[in-house]
Write an enzyme that holds these catalytic residues in place. Structure first.
Site, PDB file in Angstrom:
ATOM      1  N   GLU A 160       0.826  -1.147  -0.099  1.00 22.86           N
ATOM      2  CA  GLU A 160      -0.055  -0.030  -0.064  1.00 22.86           C
ATOM      3  C   GLU A 160       0.821   1.223  -0.118  1.00 22.86           C
ATOM      4  OE1 GLU A 160      -2.960  -0.258   3.064  1.00 22.86           O
ATOM      5  OE2 GLU A 160      -3.636  -2.327   2.312  1.00 22.86           O
ATOM      6  N   ASN A 202       2.027  -5.228  -3.229  1.00 23.01           N
ATOM      7  CA  ASN A 202       0.607  -5.355  -2.867  1.00 23.01           C
ATOM      8  C   ASN A 202      -0.228  -4.204  -2.563  1.00 23.01           C
ATOM      9  OD1 ASN A 202      -1.660  -7.200  -2.273  1.00 23.01           O
ATOM     10  ND2 ASN A 202      -1.336  -6.844  -0.036  1.00 23.01           N
ATOM     11  N   HIS A 238     -10.352  -5.777  -2.341  1.00 21.74           N
ATOM     12  CA  HIS A 238     -11.486  -5.726  -1.627  1.00 21.74           C
ATOM     13  C   HIS A 238     -12.616  -4.791  -2.325  1.00 21.74           C
ATOM     14  CE1 HIS A 238      -9.297  -6.839   1.978  1.00 21.74           C
ATOM     15  NE2 HIS A 238      -8.231  -5.977   1.701  1.00 21.74           N
ATOM     16  N   GLU A 265      -6.310 -10.453  -1.290  1.00 26.08           N
ATOM     17  CA  GLU A 265      -7.196 -10.188  -0.114  1.00 26.08           C
ATOM     18  C   GLU A 265      -8.604 -10.210  -0.491  1.00 26.08           C
ATOM     19  OE1 GLU A 265      -5.753  -6.852   2.089  1.00 26.08           O
ATOM     20  OE2 GLU A 265      -3.620  -7.153   1.928  1.00 26.08           O
ATOM     21  N   ASP A 267     -12.327 -10.078  -0.926  1.00 22.55           N
ATOM     22  CA  ASP A 267     -13.540 -10.024  -0.294  1.00 22.55           C
ATOM     23  C   ASP A 267     -14.685  -8.960  -1.087  1.00 22.55           C
ATOM     24  OD1 ASP A 267     -12.701  -7.731   0.756  1.00 22.55           O
ATOM     25  OD2 ASP A 267     -12.191  -8.355   2.749  1.00 22.55           O
TER      26      ASP A 267
HETATM   27  O1  9MR Z   1      -7.385  -7.997   8.528  1.00 21.15           O
HETATM   28  C1  9MR Z   1      -6.416  -7.125   9.196  1.00 21.15           C
HETATM   29  C2  9MR Z   1      -7.124  -6.519  10.396  1.00 21.15           C
HETATM   30  O2  9MR Z   1      -7.137  -7.816  11.645  1.00 21.15           O
HETATM   31  C3  9MR Z   1      -6.236  -5.500  11.052  1.00 21.15           C
HETATM   32  O3  9MR Z   1      -6.789  -5.071  12.210  1.00 21.15           O
HETATM   33  C4  9MR Z   1      -5.772  -4.312  10.176  1.00 21.15           C
HETATM   34  C5  9MR Z   1      -5.070  -3.186  10.691  1.00 21.15           C
HETATM   35  O4  9MR Z   1      -4.475  -2.444   9.740  1.00 21.15           O
HETATM   36  O5  9MR Z   1      -5.217  -4.844   8.803  1.00 21.15           O
HETATM   37  C6  9MR Z   1      -6.249  -5.883   8.194  1.00 21.15           C
HETATM   38  O6  9MR Z   1      -5.691  -6.506   6.921  1.00 21.15           O
HETATM   39  C7  9MR Z   1      -5.348  -5.216   6.124  1.00 21.15           C
HETATM   40  C8  9MR Z   1      -4.121  -5.955   5.309  1.00 21.15           C
HETATM   41  O7  9MR Z   1      -3.020  -6.273   6.144  1.00 21.15           O
HETATM   42  C9  9MR Z   1      -3.665  -5.116   4.214  1.00 21.15           C
HETATM   43  N1  9MR Z   1      -4.802  -4.609   3.416  1.00 21.15           N
HETATM   44  C10 9MR Z   1      -5.904  -4.368   4.116  1.00 21.15           C
HETATM   45  C11 9MR Z   1      -6.588  -5.257   4.967  1.00 21.15           C
HETATM   46  C12 9MR Z   1      -7.620  -4.804   5.536  1.00 21.15           C
HETATM   47  O8  9MR Z   1      -7.701  -3.532   6.356  1.00 21.15           O
END
Ligand code: 9MR
Length: 464
Positions: A160, A202, A238, A265, A267
């Site tokens: 990101e 990513n 997402h 990722e 969903d």
């Molecule tokens: O699913 C993850 C969640 O449990 C965490 O609290 C969050 C914190 O920033 O990150 C989520 O996963 C993220 C991933 O690492 C990167 N892309 C976005 C995902 C959803 O926020």
């Protein structure tokens, strides 16, 4: 029926055998229909994975579905910087190692996620900048990639790093402020530490040809032309209730640069279109010969960071949803990878999208002095991450403070690129040493993670 079944079974074994010795799928005589996602994907030389929260591995409904359906896992949080290096130079691999053991015991590959990300930086790194941060981050990449050498098939080396909106440029962060070459430095360090892992960039909101995905495309093209070691690009995916019509074409243009592409990722917002969108993504991946894996971001709806979106393939009891059938059919109907470079195991036979709230700026008069701030939220049940953009007015700033009132019951659990005073009620976030001075109209970002809901927060910015 009997002889036919026996034939199918033989064909399945032949394909599995071909995969384990790394032969081409084109040589497999007959394709059979996989009855699980992992079997169907493995027959096509690909991974089908899920993000896993290791705390759930002792929940049998969860683990039954995970082990039956997936041949790849991604640590939802356990391999991130805050988890693996909570204080500088002290490395903790407990959670990540637990996931690797589970994967190895159940014939799954592991996608490493994520070596560097502006979110979930440990507090000590959040307050660093410049060359000290650059060496700390490279050391982090080196140590973690070395620890997991030979155990992960791919790493999200950088997560990101591109900005949303139309700029196509980099996102501001303390990592970015160490110099524009921070991404390539990270990829070089990761390659040196684990030459066998596929090294990926990513990101999200890259699910079609748009300014952000084109910015990343240009970076990958530049890296390839200069020999910077990059092997793959992850598309988080997402998704909401629609999907870009050029989703597949976008994957293909990256593949044509000579990198693998992976859906990392996935969903999808619940609703009438959910099954179709899951199917469309799967078909797109199957139609791109360099699309090597699909990972959904969680197992059951109630495991999802998207809470009430019911964004996954299984309901909370572990039952298959219509979206599951759509994905399985698409895997079975798809073609195999011509020369698989990975051999997905199959022994038992993955910003802020829809929950992003529109920015809520405290608008200063146009051309005014002072500063303004806007917040965007990633929320899930019980928590949120807020990203706050601070923009200087016409006089610039020497420093700034953003105040925000959290809903009652909510609290701040971590902050990056700002110092928080207080953790609930009205919280004041003040610049750190490297991001207080902004020229007229210039912006910077900070963020924080919280418990509870972050809904309705309105930032007020004061400049000094
Ligand atoms: O699913 C993850 C969640 O449990 C965490 O609290 C969050 C914190 O920033 O990150 C989520 O996963 C993220 C991933 O690492 C990167 N892309 C976005 C995902 C959803 O926020």
């Amino acid at each position: 029926m009997r002889p036919k079944r026996a034939l199918l079974a033989t064909a399945t074994l032949a394909v599995a055998g071909a995969l384990t010795v790394g032969m081409t799928l084109a040589m497999a005589p007959v394709a059979s229909a996989g009855t699980t996602l992992r079997a169907a994907a493995a027959e096509k030389g690909r991974y089908f994975g899920a993000a896993v929260a290791t705390g759930k591995l002792s929940t049998s409904t969860y683990t039954t579905v995970l082990n039956r359906e997936f041949n790849s896992v991604t640590a939802e949080n356990e391999m991130k910087w805050d988890a693996t290096e909570p204080s500088q130079g002290r490395f903790v691999y407990t959670g990540g190692d637990r996931l690797v053991s589970h994967a190895q015991a159940n014939g799954m590959g592991v996608r490493g996620h994520a070596l560097l990300w502006h979110q979930q930086e440990p507090g000590w790194a959040q307050s660093m900048s410049g060359s000290a941060l650059r060496s700390a981050m490279i050391n982090h990449v080196t140590q973690v990639a070395t620890h997991y050498r030979g155990k992960v098939y791919a790493w999200d080396v950088v997560n990101e790093a591109f900005a949303d909106g139309g700029s196509g440029g980099r996102r501001d962060s303390n990592l970015q402020r160490t110099g524009n070459d921070w991404i390539e430095a990270a990829f070089r360090a990761a390659r040196a530490a684990d030459p066998g892992a596929k090294l990926c960039y990513n990101d999200y909101n890259t699910d079609g040809v748009n300014a952000k995905s084109t910015g990343i495309y240009n970076m990958v093209r530049d890296f390839k032309s200069r020999g910077v070691p990059i092997d793959c690009v992850g598309f988080q995916s997402h998704l909401g209730t629609t999907i870009a019509s050029d989703y597949q074409a976008n994957l293909q243009r990256f593949a044509d640069l000579g990198v693998d592409v992976q859906i990392t990722e996935l969903d999808v917002m619940t609703g009438g279109n959910q099954a179709n969108i899951f199917g469309t993504v799967t078909r797109a991946c199957m139609a791109v010969s360099r699309c090597t894996s699909i990972t959904v971001w969680g197992v059951r709806d109630c495991d999802s960071w998207r809470g009430s979106d019911n964004a996954l393939l299984f309901d909370c009891n572990g039952n298959k949803k219509p979206a599951y059938d759509s994905v399985l059919n698409a895997l079975n109907a798809g073609s195999g990878i011509p020369n698989p470079t990975t051999t997905p195991p199959n022994p038992t036979t993955t910003p802020p999208n829809p929950t992003t709230t529109p920015p809520n700026p405290t608008t200063p008069p146009p051309g005014g002095s002072g500063c303004s701030a806007s917040v965007s939220l990633n929320s899930w049940t019980g928590g949120f991450v807020a990203t706050v953009k601070v923009t200087a007015g016409s006089s610039g700033t020497r420093g700034w403070t953003v105040s925000m009132t959290l809903p009652s019951g909510s609290s701040v659990t971590g902050t990056w690129s700002a110092t928080a005073s207080g953790s609930s009620g009205t919280v004041r976030f003040t610049n750190v040493d490297y991001n207080g001075a902004l020229g007229a109209g210039q912006s910077t970002e900070f963020g924080f993670q919280g418990n509870g809901s972050g809904a309705g927060m309105t930032p007020t910015c004061t400049a000094s």
